[in-house]
Design a protein around this motif. Structure first.
Motif, mmCIF file in Angstrom:
data_model
loop_
_atom_site.group_PDB
_atom_site.id
_atom_site.type_symbol
_atom_site.label_atom_id
_atom_site.label_comp_id
_atom_site.label_asym_id
_atom_site.label_seq_id
_atom_site.Cartn_x
_atom_site.Cartn_y
_atom_site.Cartn_z
ATOM 1 N N THR A 118 0.832 -1.202 0.000
ATOM 2 C CA THR A 118 0.000 0.000 0.000
ATOM 3 C C THR A 118 0.868 1.254 0.000
ATOM 4 O O THR A 118 0.594 2.205 -0.732
ATOM 5 C CB THR A 118 -0.926 0.003 1.226
ATOM 6 O OG1 THR A 118 -1.623 -1.236 1.288
ATOM 7 C CG2 THR A 118 -1.917 1.137 1.162
ATOM 8 N N LEU A 121 2.510 1.787 -3.418
ATOM 9 C CA LEU A 121 1.597 2.234 -4.473
ATOM 10 C C LEU A 121 1.066 3.644 -4.252
ATOM 11 O O LEU A 121 0.883 4.397 -5.209
ATOM 12 C CB LEU A 121 0.421 1.274 -4.595
ATOM 13 C CG LEU A 121 0.713 -0.098 -5.167
ATOM 14 C CD1 LEU A 121 -0.535 -0.960 -5.108
ATOM 15 C CD2 LEU A 121 1.226 -0.001 -6.578
ATOM 16 N N LEU A 129 6.302 4.803 -8.325
ATOM 17 C CA LEU A 129 5.060 5.422 -8.805
ATOM 18 C C LEU A 129 4.812 6.806 -8.222
ATOM 19 O O LEU A 129 4.044 7.573 -8.772
ATOM 20 C CB LEU A 129 3.864 4.514 -8.497
ATOM 21 C CG LEU A 129 3.852 3.186 -9.236
ATOM 22 C CD1 LEU A 129 2.655 2.356 -8.820
ATOM 23 C CD2 LEU A 129 3.853 3.394 -10.727
ATOM 24 N N LEU A 132 0.124 6.640 -6.687
ATOM 25 C CA LEU A 132 -0.766 6.276 -7.786
ATOM 26 C C LEU A 132 -1.970 7.206 -7.878
ATOM 27 O O LEU A 132 -2.409 7.560 -8.966
ATOM 28 C CB LEU A 132 -1.214 4.826 -7.601
ATOM 29 C CG LEU A 132 -1.891 4.132 -8.750
ATOM 30 C CD1 LEU A 132 -0.976 4.103 -9.958
ATOM 31 C CD2 LEU A 132 -2.279 2.727 -8.365
#
Length: 156
Positions: A118, A121, A129, A132
């Motif tokens: 988690t 992301l 990333l 996200l």
């Protein structure tokens, strides 16, 4: 000729927009960090707390993308289509650049493998990333601005 110039401008605007959005979300995450308000949702590495933080940091990204891209993609004359696609292409190229940079940055982080999925992301501070939801918010801002520009064409 003018349409090509507008498309090129929208492409570079999308490139700059994505970079500005990622830098802004990272700055917000560094300034406001783990706030006590988010601990209502759970502990330090709780998925709900990380989701709450990323939603709070994604909202200003959406507002920035909406305003910036509305000024970029709206047609200048009657009958012209918005240049939303060119702006999204610019954002895609910028996303690819940030992704490559994030892969190299993640390779240099010794504690990267101990992070939760988690956090990897959704956190604005964790590569590759860089959040996200920030990416989704920027894209949603551009698409929303394009549909608003299409709906409210300038007269003249």
């Amino acid at each position: 000729m003018m349409l090509h110039t507008r498309r090129i401008g929208a492409f570079f605007s999308g490139l700059a927009l994505y970079c500005a959005a990622m830098l802004m979300s990272r700055l917000l995450a560094e300034l406001f960090g783990p706030n006590d308000i988010f601990y209502v949702f759970g502990g330090r590495d709780s998925a709900a707390r990380i989701m709450g933080e990323s939603l709070v940091y994604a909202l200003p990204v959406f507002v920035l993308a909406l305003g910036w891209s509305y000024l970029t993609v709206r047609p200048q004359r009657r009958g012209r289509r918005p240049t939303t696609a060119a702006c999204i292409w610019g954002m895609g190229v910028a996303w690819l650049g940030w992704l490559f940079y994030g892969v190299f940055a993640a390779a240099q982080m010794p504690h990267y493998s101990s992070l939760s999925l988690t956090a990897m992301l959704l956190s604005s501070l964790v590569p590759p990333l860089w959040g996200l939801l920030n990416m989704v918010a920027a894209l949603a801002g551009v698409v929303t601005a394009g549909s608003l520009a299409r709906r409210f064409k300038p007269q003249g």
